[in-house]
Write an enzyme that holds these catalytic residues in place. Structure first.
Site, PDB file in Angstrom:
ATOM      1  N   GLU A  29       0.965  -1.134   0.001  1.00 56.77           N
ATOM      2  CA  GLU A  29       0.218  -0.090  -0.197  1.00 56.77           C
ATOM      3  C   GLU A  29       0.725   1.201  -0.083  1.00 56.77           C
ATOM      4  OE1 GLU A  29      -2.485  -1.382   3.439  1.00 56.77           O
ATOM      5  OE2 GLU A  29      -4.126  -0.926   2.121  1.00 56.77           O
ATOM      6  N   GLU A  62      -4.010  -9.281   3.220  1.00 54.10           N
ATOM      7  CA  GLU A  62      -5.025  -9.206   4.703  1.00 54.10           C
ATOM      8  C   GLU A  62      -5.956 -10.121   4.836  1.00 54.10           C
ATOM      9  OE1 GLU A  62      -3.769  -6.891   2.749  1.00 54.10           O
ATOM     10  OE2 GLU A  62      -2.840  -5.128   3.467  1.00 54.10           O
TER      11      GLU A  62
HETATM   12  N1  3HC Z   1       3.681  -8.476  11.508  1.00 57.71           N
HETATM   13  C1  3HC Z   1       4.244  -8.921  12.737  1.00 57.71           C
HETATM   14  N2  3HC Z   1       5.407  -9.695  12.661  1.00 57.71           N
HETATM   15  C2  3HC Z   1       5.696 -10.168  11.457  1.00 57.71           C
HETATM   16  C3  3HC Z   1       5.017  -9.942  10.247  1.00 57.71           C
HETATM   17  C4  3HC Z   1       4.104  -8.847  10.379  1.00 57.71           C
HETATM   18  N3  3HC Z   1       3.366  -8.344   9.298  1.00 57.71           N
HETATM   19  N4  3HC Z   1       5.383 -10.727   9.247  1.00 57.71           N
HETATM   20  C5  3HC Z   1       6.036 -11.600   9.717  1.00 57.71           C
HETATM   21  N5  3HC Z   1       6.359 -11.125  10.986  1.00 57.71           N
HETATM   22  C6  3HC Z   1       7.516 -11.970  11.990  1.00 57.71           C
HETATM   23  C7  3HC Z   1       7.029 -13.434  12.205  1.00 57.71           C
HETATM   24  O1  3HC Z   1       6.083 -13.396  13.076  1.00 57.71           O
HETATM   25  C8  3HC Z   1       8.405 -14.017  12.254  1.00 57.71           C
HETATM   26  O2  3HC Z   1       8.734 -13.632  13.922  1.00 57.71           O
HETATM   27  P1  3HC Z   1       9.484 -14.673  14.653  1.00 57.71           P
HETATM   28  O3  3HC Z   1      10.616 -14.980  13.947  1.00 57.71           O
HETATM   29  O4  3HC Z   1       9.223 -14.337  16.111  1.00 57.71           O
HETATM   30  O5  3HC Z   1       8.742 -16.163  14.793  1.00 57.71           O
HETATM   31  C9  3HC Z   1       9.412 -13.288  11.698  1.00 57.71           C
HETATM   32  O6  3HC Z   1       8.522 -12.041  11.233  1.00 57.71           O
HETATM   33  C10 3HC Z   1       9.502 -13.785  10.179  1.00 57.71           C
HETATM   34  O7  3HC Z   1       8.466 -14.264   9.484  1.00 57.71           O
HETATM   35  P2  3HC Z   1       8.535 -15.578   8.870  1.00 57.71           P
HETATM   36  O8  3HC Z   1       8.851 -16.861   9.640  1.00 57.71           O
HETATM   37  O9  3HC Z   1       6.875 -15.756   8.455  1.00 57.71           O
HETATM   38  O10 3HC Z   1       9.453 -15.523   7.821  1.00 57.71           O
HETATM   39  P3  3HC Z   1       9.422 -16.005   6.195  1.00 57.71           P
HETATM   40  O11 3HC Z   1      10.506 -15.450   5.552  1.00 57.71           O
HETATM   41  O12 3HC Z   1       9.004 -17.212   6.198  1.00 57.71           O
HETATM   42  O13 3HC Z   1       8.000 -15.038   5.605  1.00 57.71           O
HETATM   43  C11 3HC Z   1       6.707 -13.339   5.103  1.00 57.71           C
HETATM   44  C12 3HC Z   1       8.121 -13.670   5.517  1.00 57.71           C
HETATM   45  C13 3HC Z   1       6.105 -13.955   3.855  1.00 57.71           C
HETATM   46  C14 3HC Z   1       6.815 -11.793   5.025  1.00 57.71           C
HETATM   47  C15 3HC Z   1       5.721 -13.784   6.045  1.00 57.71           C
HETATM   48  O14 3HC Z   1       6.235 -13.595   7.314  1.00 57.71           O
HETATM   49  C16 3HC Z   1       4.246 -13.084   6.142  1.00 57.71           C
HETATM   50  O15 3HC Z   1       3.491 -13.650   5.381  1.00 57.71           O
HETATM   51  N6  3HC Z   1       3.929 -12.315   6.801  1.00 57.71           N
HETATM   52  C17 3HC Z   1       2.509 -11.709   6.813  1.00 57.71           C
HETATM   53  C18 3HC Z   1       2.554 -10.817   5.836  1.00 57.71           C
HETATM   54  C19 3HC Z   1       1.224  -9.831   5.981  1.00 57.71           C
HETATM   55  O16 3HC Z   1       0.047 -10.582   6.437  1.00 57.71           O
HETATM   56  N7  3HC Z   1       1.050  -8.837   5.677  1.00 57.71           N
HETATM   57  C20 3HC Z   1      -0.047  -8.095   5.730  1.00 57.71           C
HETATM   58  C21 3HC Z   1      -0.334  -7.368   7.425  1.00 57.71           C
HETATM   59  S1  3HC Z   1      -1.731  -6.460   7.477  1.00 57.71           S
HETATM   60  C22 3HC Z   1      -1.734  -4.897   6.931  1.00 57.71           C
HETATM   61  O17 3HC Z   1      -0.659  -4.735   6.183  1.00 57.71           O
HETATM   62  C23 3HC Z   1      -2.795  -4.146   7.089  1.00 57.71           C
HETATM   63  C24 3HC Z   1      -2.871  -2.940   6.380  1.00 57.71           C
HETATM   64  O18 3HC Z   1      -3.508  -3.216   5.179  1.00 57.71           O
HETATM   65  C25 3HC Z   1      -3.452  -1.713   7.178  1.00 57.71           C
END
Ligand code: 3HC
Length: 704
Positions: free
Chosen positions: A106, A126
């Site tokens: 975004e 999301e």
């Molecule tokens: N918020 C908080 N923590 C997050 C995070 C997030 N968005 N994304 C990843 N993390 C943390 C994980 O919990 C993990 O923490 P840990 O080491 O303590 O267990 C660490 O970061 C590493 O994450 P992964 O083990 O998942 O690492 P990968 O490399 O396997 O994957 C990723 C990376 C693809 C970015 C995956 O972490 C992921 O899918 N993250 C979520 C992405 C997401 O859903 N983003 C949208 C958020 S909502 C939003 O943006 C709302 C907005 O529209 C207003």
């Protein structure tokens, strides 16, 4: 004052580089948005700066909002980064590597230009955590790429690879994997520094015309997700938000997006999905195995047994680029296995989910070999022969003979004693269980089973191997059925016991499908084959005289009703058709056997059916935690989500039970204990949780 360590402004000539540095994935945690705004303002105020680059330090651009902050009543920001970036009077170029997800994309959409390395992925995932893109994503993306493509991305939440994103017009440029992204982005920014007007996505309207040409677009999308998205709200709010982008001016659309977002943030669905997100990541952390435990390099894999499971496991490796040798007892069995693998890949090609050249590449990675002497040099071997100890022990004796020192030796057993299997070798420290779920190339769960002598290195390597081949690995201890099948076993018994009392398979299946399962448990049984459960029951009945027999299920199998493969099981099937039809013959058998058992028939209500099935497993899961076979309740949940199709938007078995309340669950189980006897005896852990009011999700094995 924002934390300057999280975001910093660097200057390269006339370009201001805004670097987000919030490891591990640059989530937009408190301080990050403020830092971006501060740097943006500073760069805009600096006469030497002509343009800007927004880039992430470390392994990613920005993975989105900080999910841990949701549901915590955060203050609403007065100025939002995506709007501020877009309003900048100097051009801003988003330079993407790793992931630009959610709020990350975004913000990139707020920038005037976007470029990425070819390995990068972008997306608005999301919906997968029960919310919608609340940072302008639902309003800008349709303006940039058209409502149809935007809907597909937002409702699926999928990660889109850079090249595809350029094709969609999300990205203006893609640079090779080995390019210096930062230097390329600075050059890009220099090129566009003086270009005016600035391309602002919020001002683009041309692509929105698609919705006028195809007004049925949104209803068609609602219809297409109706089955998959039942009981859920987020996918529908996503559609409504994109629809608003096509009918309202940008600012009002943003307002509508906010309202739809707020309806979701604290919903049960969003809480459950957030929980599932973190439960999945927690499963990788093993309290008794330090994160720094050395992991052995796995470059080559061998699979012993080319049956359905062995072939599926080989495909799982090949799908992720790992070369794998596969063997079986006879050349015929091996040829049959390879043929099955080929057929499976061909089906994917026909369906369009796999390119023909990719199929050829994967097949080339699977090498059929004649025997044990051909696999000794592999780094890891997975045994996938017949599910009986007498079949597995000689395999492990042979593996002990041929495998090189330090090779990992895993058994794909779903229930058998890992210590007995390890005992067939002189190196039990290298042996562990690796329980794949069927079909192994599709199901994402890998249950890693620790034997009494499995070394920490073996378990850490098995967990890492699972991740390498795209699985969610969950570790547990050794017992009959391990964590997954043992926690599921009471459910499997109870569903048949419900029939003894008067329910019908179709009633039970409907209750579970309405709850959110993709298929009812009886239909699943027919698909898997009823003979498998039959063999397991016989084995357990022989070992344990108190084993609760399931005469109705046994009778069906003894009549040759093995499920879909015999066109008859719990249901009747038309030849060549997989649709289950309720069968009066089954109703008759149920009545007959219940009569022989002298169980009175009654009408069961749906609520009782649901609770009988799930509470029986909650109780068993408590016992599994009590015995320290599981590390924590959330591991049970991850297994149920990925192994048994439990609806993710309900969090998992134990999270769902927390929604009912630990005391209520205990009281009900205690009542059924009085009514039905020993199989409902409450686990001591369940009793302690109820007495102390501790939620299931906080359950841990007792300290020893
Ligand atoms: N918020 C908080 N923590 C997050 C995070 C997030 N968005 N994304 C990843 N993390 C943390 C994980 O919990 C993990 O923490 P840990 O080491 O303590 O267990 C660490 O970061 C590493 O994450 P992964 O083990 O998942 O690492 P990968 O490399 O396997 O994957 C990723 C990376 C693809 C970015 C995956 O972490 C992921 O899918 N993250 C979520 C992405 C997401 O859903 N983003 C949208 C958020 S909502 C939003 O943006 C709302 C907005 O529209 C207003």
């Amino acid at each position: 004052m924002a934390d300057t360590k999280l975001v910093r402004l660097e200057k390269i000539g006339a370009i201001g580089v805004i670097v987000v540095d919030n490891p591990p994935v640059n989530a937009l945690s408190p301080g990050v948005p403020e830092g971006i705004l501060e740097c943006l303002d500073a760069a805009n105020a600096d006469p030497e700066v002509k343009a800007m680059v927004l880039i992430g330090a470390g392994r990613s651009f920005i993975a989105g909002a900080d999910i841990r902050q949701f549901g915590k009543g955060r203050p609403r920001p007065t100025r939002r980064t995506h709007d501020a970036l877009e309003a900048s009077t100097k051009p801003v170029v988003a330079a993407i590597h790793g992931y630009a997800l959610g709020g990350g994309l975004e913000n990139a959409l707020g920038c005037h230009y976007r470029m990425a390395v070819v390995s990068a992925k972008v997306g608005l995932p999301e919906v997968l955590i029960g919310i919608l893109p609340g940072g302008g994503g639902t309003q800008r993306l349709p303006r940039l790429i058209g409502p149809k493509a935007a809907l597909e991305m937002i409702v699926s939440g999928r990660h889109v690879p850079a090249e595809e994103a350029r094709g969609l017009a999300i990205l203006d440029a893609v640079v090779p994997a080995d390019a210096d992204l930062r230097a390329e982005a600075v050059r890009f920014a220099e090129r566009v520094a003086d270009k005016r007007p600035l391309p602002r996505v919020s001002e683009m309207t041309e692509k929105l015309a698609e919705a006028k040409r195809e007004p049925g677009l949104f209803d068609a999308m609602r219809k297409s997700i109706a089955r998959r998205a039942r009981n859920q709200k987020a996918p529908y709010n996503c559609i409504a938000a994109v629809e608003a982008a096509c009918t309202l001016p940008f600012i009002q659309g943003l307002q509508r997006e906010r309202e739809l977002f707020e309806e979701l943030e604290n919903s049960d669905e969003a809480r459950a999905l957030r929980y599932a997100f973190f439960a999945e990541r927690e499963a990788a952390k093993l309290p008794d195995i330090p994160a720094k435990t050395p992991v052995r390099a796995i470059a080559t894999v061998a699979v012993v047994g080319a049956g359905t499971m062995g072939g599926g496991i080989a495909m799982s490796c090949a799908d992720f680029g790992l070369p794998v040798k596969i063997m079986d007892a006879t050349p015929e069995a091996l040829a049959r296995g390879m043929e099955r693998v080929k057929r499976n890949y061909e089906t994917s090609v026909q369906r369009g989910s796999l390119a023909a050249d990719e199929m050829a590449r994967r097949l080339a990675l699977i090498e059929p070999v004649a025997g044990y002497d051909d696999i000794g040099g592999c780094d890891l071997v997975i045994e996938a022969v017949f599910e009986e100890l007498p079949a597995k022990l000689p395999v492990f004796a042979e593996l002990d003979r041929v495998m090189k020192p330090g090779a990992l030796m895993l058994s794909n057993t779903s229930a058998l004693d890992i210590d007995a299997i390890a005992g067939a070798t002189k190196r039990p420290q290298d042996v562990a269980g690796s329980h794949f779920f069927s079909p192994a190339n599709v199901m994402k769960l890998l249950e890693v089973v620790k034997g009494a002598e499995s070394s920490k290195e073996t378990i850490a390597t098995a967990m890492a191997f699972g991740k390498r081949i795209g699985k969610i690995s969950v570790a547990c201890g050794n017992c009959d059925g391990f964590l997954a099948n043992r926690s599921r076993a009471p459910f499997n018994s109870e569903m048949v016991i419900l029939l003894e009392e008067g329910a019908l398979p179709e009633q039970v299946d409907k209750v579970m499908v309405d709850f959110g399962y993709p298929m009812g448990p009886f239909a699943v049984g027919d698909l898997a084959g009823l003979d498998i459960g039959y063999a397991g029951r016989k084995r357990r009945a022989e070992a344990n005289p108190n084993y609760r027999k399931l005469p109705i299920a046994d009778r069906l199998v003894e009549m040759g009703r093995f499920g879909q493969k015999t066109n008859a099981g719990w249901y009747r099937y038309e030849k060549g058709d997989r649709a289950p039809h309720p069968d009066p013959e089954v109703a008759r058998i149920i009545k007959e056997v219940a009569g022989e058992m002298k169980v009175p028939q009654r009408t069961l209500d749906d609520g009782e059916i649901l609770r009988r099935l799930l509470f029986s497993s909650v109780n068993e899961a408590c016992q599994i935690i009590e015995e320290a076979i599981a590390y924590r309740a959330s591991d049970v949940d991850v297994m149920w989500l990925y192994g048994f199709g439990f609806p993710r938007y309900r969090g998992g078995l134990m999270f769902w039970a927390d929604g009912i309340g630990v005391r209520e669950v205990y009281n009900q189980i205690a009542l059924w204990h009085q009514q039905y006897g020993e199989r409902w005896a409450p686990s001591p852990l369940l009793r302690r949780l109820a007495e102390s009011g501790t939620p299931f999700r906080e359950a841990r094995p007792p300290a020893r």
